[in-house]
Enzyme design. Structure first.
Site, PDB file in Angstrom:
ATOM      1  NE  ARG A 138      -3.874   1.983   2.550  1.00 13.25           N
ATOM      2  CZ  ARG A 138      -4.011   2.829   3.555  1.00 13.25           C
ATOM      3  NH1 ARG A 138      -3.154   2.793   4.570  1.00 13.25           N
ATOM      4  NH2 ARG A 138      -4.991   3.715   3.580  1.00 13.25           N
ATOM      5  CB  ILE A 141      -4.745   5.897  -0.462  1.00 10.64           C
ATOM      6  CG1 ILE A 141      -4.613   4.392  -0.604  1.00 10.64           C
ATOM      7  CG2 ILE A 141      -4.068   6.417   0.777  1.00 10.64           C
ATOM      8  CD1 ILE A 141      -3.169   3.944  -0.849  1.00 10.64           C
ATOM      9  CB  SER A 142     -10.375   4.184   0.482  1.00 10.07           C
ATOM     10  OG  SER A 142     -10.811   5.001  -0.575  1.00 10.07           O
ATOM     11  CD  GLN A 143     -11.412   3.012   7.937  1.00 10.79           C
ATOM     12  OE1 GLN A 143     -12.454   3.567   7.552  1.00 10.79           O
ATOM     13  NE2 GLN A 143     -11.201   2.676   9.183  1.00 10.79           N
TER      14      GLN A 143
END
Length: 399
Positions: A34, A96-98
């Site tokens: 990530r 950048i999403s959870q």
């Protein structure tokens, strides 16, 4: 020598909490780093300047904790042109999403080998990379409205070994993705008020659409739709999903009090029987119904000053819409009628009262009883079945 997969720490955290249950996506998280999809600068709330996002670099002590944890990370503000001093931004415009929410959405797709997926909102490419690993890069088309972000995503994906089709285009319409139909459509940005019918058009029969959905003053909720042969799509809300909104559907950013001019020459005083405090009733079903049935509504409740005990329990409730319509209601615990002042073409208290009447007519349903149907020219909210459409009469102000 065995090496640790780049996403091992995140995969472990998500699996331990019970979020990550599908082996298909478990393998994708394990294989994807990530942090490789983060820019050199991310943004976080600025305690010294409330309401602003301040830039945070890799040298900041918060960086490692935020990147390794289950946090959404803002990667762009103000569409790439920060409006504040020292790089501060006012409006988060990409993230950048959870991770836990990303995995809930991916697992809700029910995607399997051979499925083609249209992703709305590439961002920096992390979610796209997970799709590529799970389904193959030839099965993934991703659309990003911001050309700069699209270019960055392509580079990030290539460095991770993925080469899907990434298109810089309006994510609401996705006009440049060819004539192909998609088995699954996944949006990583919220549709506000209406789900774009183009997503239904791009879907194969019995395809699935998963998208955050937002109305009114409520944070986004996650919506899962099934596409039918008559080119409509129906489905239910399946959880919380606070996301940034499609650029073409962004709401007016002004606060309620900025929309109200109590000294406007056309403002009128009156009385209403409807309790103005009801607008802020914290039932998720009511807030969805209110936001859907009274489009563009904003509200704010100002409690009476504590140092004035004779006003205890009283409040002024403001409601407004960006078209210039507004109203206030003076709540008192003694009950109605309540004093009001209002202006504009819409009778907002009448619209709110009509929405309340419609919602209570169906038994005051909570979110788990509500669903959505999307057609070519409309998005309907319904209770229990698609036949139970919430649809009060909209009342215009008489001037």
């Amino acid at each position: 020598m065995t090496t640790t997969p780049p996403g091992a720490g995140l995969a472990r955290a998500l699996a331990t909490t019970g979020t990550l249950t599908d082996p298909l996506w478990h393998r994708a998280v394990l294989a994807t780093d990530r942090s490789a999809f983060l820019p050199e600068t991310i943004y976080g709330p600025d305690p010294a300047h409330p309401g602003w996002e301040c830039p945070i670099t890799r040298t900041d002590p918060r960086w490692d904790r935020w990147v390794a944890g289950d946090f959404a990370l803002v990667t762009q503000v103000d569409d790439g042109e920060p409006v504040g001093e020292d790089g501060r931004g006012r409006l988060p415009t990409s993230s950048i999403s959870q991770p836990s929410l990303v995995l809930r959405m991916l697992q809700a797709l029910d995607a399997r080998e051979g499925h083609r997926v249209l992703e709305i909102g590439t961002g920096t490419g992390y979610n796209t990379a997970l799709l590529c690993h799970a389904l193959g890069e030839d099965s993934v088309v991703s659309v990003e409205i911001d050309p700069g972000l699209a270019e960055t995503a392509v580079k990030n994906l290539a460095q991770a070994g993925h080469h899907p089709t990434v298109v810089a285009a309006d994510a609401a319409g996705a006009p440049e993705v060819g004539e192909n139909e998609f088995d699954r459509v996944l949006s990583t940005v919220a549709a506000r008020g209406e789900v774009p019918f183009s997503w239904v058009e791009r879907s194969a029969r019995y395809g699935i659409i998963v998208t955050p959905f937002e109305v009114g003053n409520t944070p986004g909720v996650l919506l899962k739709l099934r596409v039918h042969g008559d080119r409509t799509a129906t489905g239910h809300f399946i959880g919380d999903a606070p996301f940034m909104v499609l650029r073409s559907q962004r709401p007016d950013q002004r606060r309620v009090r900025e929309l109200v001019d109590e000294d406007a020459p056309g403002a009128t005083d009156g009385l209403i029987e409807f309790n103005p405090r009801v607008v802020a009733y914290r039932n998720t079903g009511w807030q969805l119904a209110l936001g859907h049935l009274v489009p563009d509504l904003r509200y704010a409740v100002y409690e009476a000053a504590e140092e004035r005990p004779e006003w205890a329990g009283e409040a002024t409730v403001y409601v407004a819409t960006p078209d210039g319509s507004w109203a206030l209601g003076e709540y008192t615990p003694e009950g109605g009628p309540y004093e009001t002042r209002q202006d504009g073409s819409r009778d907002l208290w009448a619209e709110i009262a009509a929405a309340w009447d419609e919602w209570t007519r169906f038994g005051s349903p909570d979110r788990d009883r509500l669903g959505v149907t999307v057609g070519e020219h409309w998005t309907h909210l319904w209770v229990d079945t698609p036949a139970g459409v919430l649809n009060p009469k909209q009342r215009k102000r008489s001037r």
